[in-house]
Design a protein around this motif. Structure first.
Motif, PDB file in Angstrom:
ATOM      1  N   ILE A 460      16.615  28.607  76.158  1.00 59.53           N
ATOM      2  CA  ILE A 460      16.552  29.763  75.246  1.00 59.53           C
ATOM      3  C   ILE A 460      17.578  29.597  74.132  1.00 59.53           C
ATOM      4  CG2 ILE A 460      16.973  32.247  75.031  1.00 59.53           C
ATOM      5  CD1 ILE A 460      15.851  32.556  77.872  1.00 59.53           C
ATOM      6  N   GLU A 461      18.809  29.227  74.498  1.00 62.54           N
ATOM      7  CA  GLU A 461      19.869  29.060  73.496  1.00 62.54           C
ATOM      8  C   GLU A 461      19.617  27.851  72.607  1.00 62.54           C
ATOM      9  OE1 GLU A 461      23.504  29.105  75.720  1.00 62.54           O
ATOM     10  OE2 GLU A 461      23.636  31.307  75.668  1.00 62.54           O
ATOM     11  N   GLY A 462      18.793  26.924  73.086  1.00 58.29           N
ATOM     12  CA  GLY A 462      18.439  25.769  72.271  1.00 58.29           C
ATOM     13  C   GLY A 462      17.411  26.098  71.196  1.00 58.29           C
ATOM     14  N   MET A 463      16.797  27.241  71.303  1.00 57.96           N
ATOM     15  CA  MET A 463      15.830  27.682  70.288  1.00 57.96           C
ATOM     16  C   MET A 463      16.575  28.303  69.109  1.00 57.96           C
ATOM     17  SD  MET A 463      12.913  29.252  72.870  1.00 57.96           S
ATOM     18  CE  MET A 463      11.560  29.332  71.710  1.00 57.96           C
ATOM     19  N   GLN A 464      15.937  28.328  67.964  1.00 53.44           N
ATOM     20  CA  GLN A 464      16.612  28.705  66.715  1.00 53.44           C
ATOM     21  C   GLN A 464      17.229  30.097  66.771  1.00 53.44           C
ATOM     22  OE1 GLN A 464      14.191  28.206  63.260  1.00 53.44           O
ATOM     23  NE2 GLN A 464      15.749  28.918  61.834  1.00 53.44           N
ATOM     24  N   ASP A 465      16.499  31.071  67.291  1.00 51.54           N
ATOM     25  CA  ASP A 465      16.984  32.454  67.313  1.00 51.54           C
ATOM     26  C   ASP A 465      17.388  32.923  68.708  1.00 51.54           C
ATOM     27  OD1 ASP A 465      16.545  32.855  64.528  1.00 51.54           O
ATOM     28  OD2 ASP A 465      14.392  33.080  64.932  1.00 51.54           O
ATOM     29  N   GLY A 466      17.533  32.004  69.646  1.00 54.51           N
ATOM     30  CA  GLY A 466      17.975  32.380  70.983  1.00 54.51           C
ATOM     31  C   GLY A 466      17.030  33.386  71.628  1.00 54.51           C
ATOM     32  N   PHE A 467      17.604  34.470  72.139  1.00 52.78           N
ATOM     33  CA  PHE A 467      16.793  35.495  72.807  1.00 52.78           C
ATOM     34  C   PHE A 467      15.905  36.253  71.818  1.00 52.78           C
ATOM     35  CE2 PHE A 467      19.906  34.682  76.059  1.00 52.78           C
ATOM     36  CZ  PHE A 467      19.230  34.907  77.255  1.00 52.78           C
ATOM     37  N   GLY A 468      16.164  36.096  70.541  1.00 50.91           N
ATOM     38  CA  GLY A 468      15.324  36.729  69.520  1.00 50.91           C
ATOM     39  C   GLY A 468      14.188  35.840  69.051  1.00 50.91           C
ATOM     40  N   SER A 469      14.059  34.648  69.646  1.00 46.89           N
ATOM     41  CA  SER A 469      12.973  33.733  69.271  1.00 46.89           C
ATOM     42  C   SER A 469      11.628  34.332  69.660  1.00 46.89           C
ATOM     43  CB  SER A 469      13.150  32.383  69.968  1.00 46.89           C
ATOM     44  OG  SER A 469      14.388  31.798  69.589  1.00 46.89           O
ATOM     45  N   MET A 470      10.633  34.102  68.799  1.00 44.17           N
ATOM     46  CA  MET A 470       9.309  34.685  69.018  1.00 44.17           C
ATOM     47  C   MET A 470       8.476  33.824  69.969  1.00 44.17           C
ATOM     48  SD  MET A 470       9.197  37.523  67.389  1.00 44.17           S
ATOM     49  CE  MET A 470       7.437  37.864  67.494  1.00 44.17           C
ATOM     50  N   ILE A 471       7.778  34.499  70.848  1.00 45.32           N
ATOM     51  CA  ILE A 471       6.807  33.836  71.717  1.00 45.32           C
ATOM     52  C   ILE A 471       5.429  33.997  71.070  1.00 45.32           C
ATOM     53  CG2 ILE A 471       5.655  33.927  73.978  1.00 45.32           C
ATOM     54  CD1 ILE A 471       8.444  32.822  74.181  1.00 45.32           C
ATOM     55  N   ALA A 472       4.725  32.879  70.915  1.00 40.92           N
ATOM     56  CA  ALA A 472       3.388  32.919  70.305  1.00 40.92           C
ATOM     57  C   ALA A 472       2.396  33.537  71.280  1.00 40.92           C
ATOM     58  CB  ALA A 472       2.946  31.513  69.926  1.00 40.92           C
ATOM     59  N   GLN A 473       1.224  33.884  70.781  1.00 41.48           N
ATOM     60  CA  GLN A 473       0.198  34.483  71.630  1.00 41.48           C
ATOM     61  C   GLN A 473      -0.132  33.544  72.787  1.00 41.48           C
ATOM     62  OE1 GLN A 473      -3.433  35.400  69.596  1.00 41.48           O
ATOM     63  NE2 GLN A 473      -4.379  36.349  71.363  1.00 41.48           N
ATOM     64  N   GLY A 474      -0.041  34.086  74.010  1.00 38.83           N
ATOM     65  CA  GLY A 474      -0.306  33.290  75.199  1.00 38.83           C
ATOM     66  C   GLY A 474       0.834  32.353  75.566  1.00 38.83           C
ATOM     67  N   GLY A 475       1.968  32.433  74.839  1.00 46.83           N
ATOM     68  CA  GLY A 475       3.109  31.577  75.152  1.00 46.83           C
ATOM     69  C   GLY A 475       2.850  30.114  74.855  1.00 46.83           C
ATOM     70  N   THR A 476       2.076  29.844  73.803  1.00 47.03           N
ATOM     71  CA  THR A 476       1.694  28.462  73.510  1.00 47.03           C
ATOM     72  C   THR A 476       2.839  27.621  72.942  1.00 47.03           C
ATOM     73  OG1 THR A 476       0.858  29.211  71.359  1.00 47.03           O
ATOM     74  CG2 THR A 476      -0.741  29.016  73.140  1.00 47.03           C
ATOM     75  N   ASN A 477       3.936  28.275  72.517  1.00 50.08           N
ATOM     76  CA  ASN A 477       5.039  27.500  71.943  1.00 50.08           C
ATOM     77  C   ASN A 477       6.149  27.216  72.951  1.00 50.08           C
ATOM     78  OD1 ASN A 477       5.706  30.231  72.000  1.00 50.08           O
ATOM     79  ND2 ASN A 477       7.055  30.105  70.217  1.00 50.08           N
ATOM     80  N   VAL A 478       5.874  27.436  74.251  1.00 48.93           N
ATOM     81  CA  VAL A 478       6.819  27.051  75.309  1.00 48.93           C
ATOM     82  C   VAL A 478       6.056  26.281  76.375  1.00 48.93           C
ATOM     83  CG1 VAL A 478       8.524  28.890  74.961  1.00 48.93           C
ATOM     84  CG2 VAL A 478       6.545  29.330  76.397  1.00 48.93           C
ATOM     85  N   SER A 479       6.786  25.471  77.141  1.00 48.60           N
ATOM     86  CA  SER A 479       6.143  24.634  78.158  1.00 48.60           C
ATOM     87  C   SER A 479       5.804  25.454  79.404  1.00 48.60           C
ATOM     88  CB  SER A 479       7.068  23.480  78.539  1.00 48.60           C
ATOM     89  OG  SER A 479       8.202  23.990  79.248  1.00 48.60           O
TER      90      SER A 479
END
Length: 583
Positions: A460-479
């Motif tokens: 989460i912290e490795g993402m650009q906005d941390g806990f404020g990072s957006m999850i795409a529809q269906g969570g397609t931008n995370v593994s």
């Protein structure tokens, strides 16, 4: 469709206003031909220009008044129909939310989406027409006949022939079109189903090079819908030329016989002109009714489908005398902790020949980890789904803290449970929003702690906005593994009495799996933890392992006990672990 009109009760005064406005509009339109006849008979024939100007000005005022009330009727009918559509959609959605998984399986998700969107839109559009036409068409038809009779009764015999012929034509065409309108809605369901499967399963489709196959399925469903739509439109397209043919022949007959009546001095020229206009008004009122015949059958089919949803009773209902919120049941039992007891539980899916699980009895205690393992189709996930009452059991009982789950309200029961489903589901929004889904009022500190335990903080912290990072529809931008850890964090932030993990560690590597289970042990000392797993390494350290085989319990105990007593468990272990690991 009439059953749906109960949702119009809040708008009854608005509907009455629309009808009153439409009535005034109809009266204005019926009055205009008589004024025109007066201008011709009393003004043009006698050369009285003052009379022409006076009555002509009055005609303009009547026309202006009719236009204003028509605008008012259109405005209010649109507002009422939009409000009606909003209310019905809200009712359908809230009703569907109360469905158990059994009702979802019965109706189908694609069909529910179609009924909540397309079907309600069909009824909403027809409602606008009905509020305008169900007053105007009969008023214009009956009023036109009365006014035509007042001009010349004998000439009305032309209408006695024309009107029944026109009515019969409309009925025959509508009779052919009605079954096809019903079929269109079913074919639209099929198209939505194919489209939904094609879009949600695009990764699998591409990985197996099945694009052509799915395109073929879509083309077939699309062609089926198109052919039915073309057929019904061809039938309904016959209506307009047939009606125009009848109307034109009627006009010829009126002018022919009207000319004879004038030559015999039984009728004035202005009266013939007015009669012709009244005849056209009568015909057009039937044309308006025919337009309703085009749309009402389809809307009627849609209304039946909407009512089917609204009349579908949820199999799972809250008890009349639920467990009290204070923590005591009606008979005085205290509700606390998180003990889960299965007592000779048997459950079959609707329509299944064999029970999914049968004769299941075990107890999961707070502070302990109870694991469930078994082969594919042995009933592991079914047991998890029975605890929050996604399905109701056929016999036996499931008790939480000594109280049967059927004696809790569904809200009370599920407030005690933190579920991590087999398929991790994330929603559009930020990571914090997705974790907070488990507890709406969770603080940032609670969210971070849940993420720490779920081993999710690092990515989460490795993402650009941390806990404020957006999850795409269906969570397609995370593994897959990241989805699972976020789902686990969502359950942890809830701090429930019972944790249910339905094969929720399958996408994690062994190192992360081990760290996560160790952190869970420390966090869940006061809660019951039930884990469904495929990997033996995930559940070896559990306090209690339940081995399922074809829906029945093959063994209960810890790892060492089962290795000594349960052949099914030994087979599972030997298939996954080497001899050194087993030793």
């Amino acid at each position: 469709m009439l059953k749906l009109f109960r949702f119009l009760r809040p708008y009854r005064w608005g509907v009455a206003l629309v009808m009153a406005l439409v009535l005034l509009q109809s009266l204005a339109e019926l009055y205009l031909p008589t004024l025109m006849a007066d201008i011709v008979n009393k003004g043009v024939v006698t050369g009285d220009n003052a009379y022409i100007w006076r009555i002509g000005g009055f005609m303009l005022l009547v026309t202006l008044g009719g236009t204003l009330v028509s605008i008012g009727a259109s405005y209010y009918s649109s507002r009422i129909s939009a409000g009606f559509g909003r209310d019905v959609r809200g009712k359908v959605f809230s009703h569907v939310e109360n469905f158990s998984l059994q009702e979802f399986d019965k109706i189908g998700t694609a069909s529910l989406i179609t009924r909540t969107t397309n079907d309600i839109n069909q009824v909403q559009q027809v409602l606008v027409m009905m509020m305008r036409l169900m007053v105007m068409a009969p008023m214009m038809c009956i009023g036109g006949l009365i006014m035509a009779l007042s001009k010349d009764a004998k000439l009305t015999l032309v209408l006695v022939v024309a009107v029944p012929v026109l009515t019969l034509t409309i009925l025959l065409v509508a009779r052919k079109g009605l079954p096809l309108f019903r079929a269109i809605q079913k074919k639209l369901d099929k198209l939505n189903l194919v489209l939904r499967e094609g879009l949600t399963g695009i990764r699998v489709i591409r990985s197996f090079n099945r694009l052509e196959h799915e395109q073929g399925r879509f083309v077939e469903a699309n062609r089926d819908l198109t052919e039915t739509s073309v057929k019904v439109n061809q039938i309904m397209a016959l209506l307009m030329p047939l009606m125009m043919l009848i109307m034109n022949f009627s006009s010829i007959a009126i002018i022919w016989f009207g000319g004879i009546r004038i030559s015999e001095e039984h009728m004035a020229v202005g009266d013939l002109m007015a009669f012709l206009q009244y005849a056209m008004q009568i015909m057009f009122s039937l044309l308006m009714l025919s337009m309703m015949f085009v749309m009402v059958p389809r809307a009627s089919a849609s209304a039946v489908r909407i009512n089917d949803v609204l009349l579908q009773d949820a199999v799972i209902k809250d008890p009349a005398k639920p467990a009290s919120k204070s923590g005591r049941h009606g008979d005085g039992k205290t509700i606390s902790g998180g003990t889960v007891e299965f007592d000779n539980v048997t459950f079959s899916y609707p329509g299944a020949e064999q029970p999914a699980v049968e004769g299941i009895s075990f107890r999961a205690m707070p502070g302990e980890v109870t694991a469930i393992i078994g082969g594919t189709g042995s009933g592991k996930s079914t047991l998890i789904n029975l605890i929050p009452r996604f399905y109701d059991i056929d016999s036996g009982s499931i008790r939480i803290d000594g109280v049967d789950v059927r004696e809790y309200t569904q809200e009370q029961l599920r407030a005690k449970i933190g579920l991590v489903p087999q398929k991790a589901v994330l929603f559009t929004g930020t990571i914090a929003d997705n974790i907070r889904y488990g507890k709406e009022e969770a603080t940032d500190e609670e969210i971070r702690r849940a993420a720490d335990i779920a081993q999710a903080t690092d990515f989460i912290e490795g993402m650009q906005d941390g806990f404020g990072s957006m999850i795409a529809q269906g969570g397609t931008n995370v593994s897959g593994g990241q989805k699972q850890r976020l789902s686990i964090a969502r359950a942890l932030v809830r701090k429930p009495d019972i944790y249910l993990f339905d094969d929720s560690f399958s996408a994690l590597d062994y190192k992360t799996d081990a760290r996560l289970r160790a952190a869970l042990r420390r966090e869940t000392t006061a809660s019951a933890v039930i884990i469904v797993a495929q990997r033996v390494s995930t559940i070896m350290d559990a306090d209690r392992i339940i081995v399922l085989d074809e829906g029945r319990i093959a063994g209960i105990g810890n790892h060492r006990e089962l290795m000594a007593t349960c052949e099914v468990y030994r087979e599972i272990v030997s298939s996954q672990l080497s001899e050194e690991e087993i030793a």
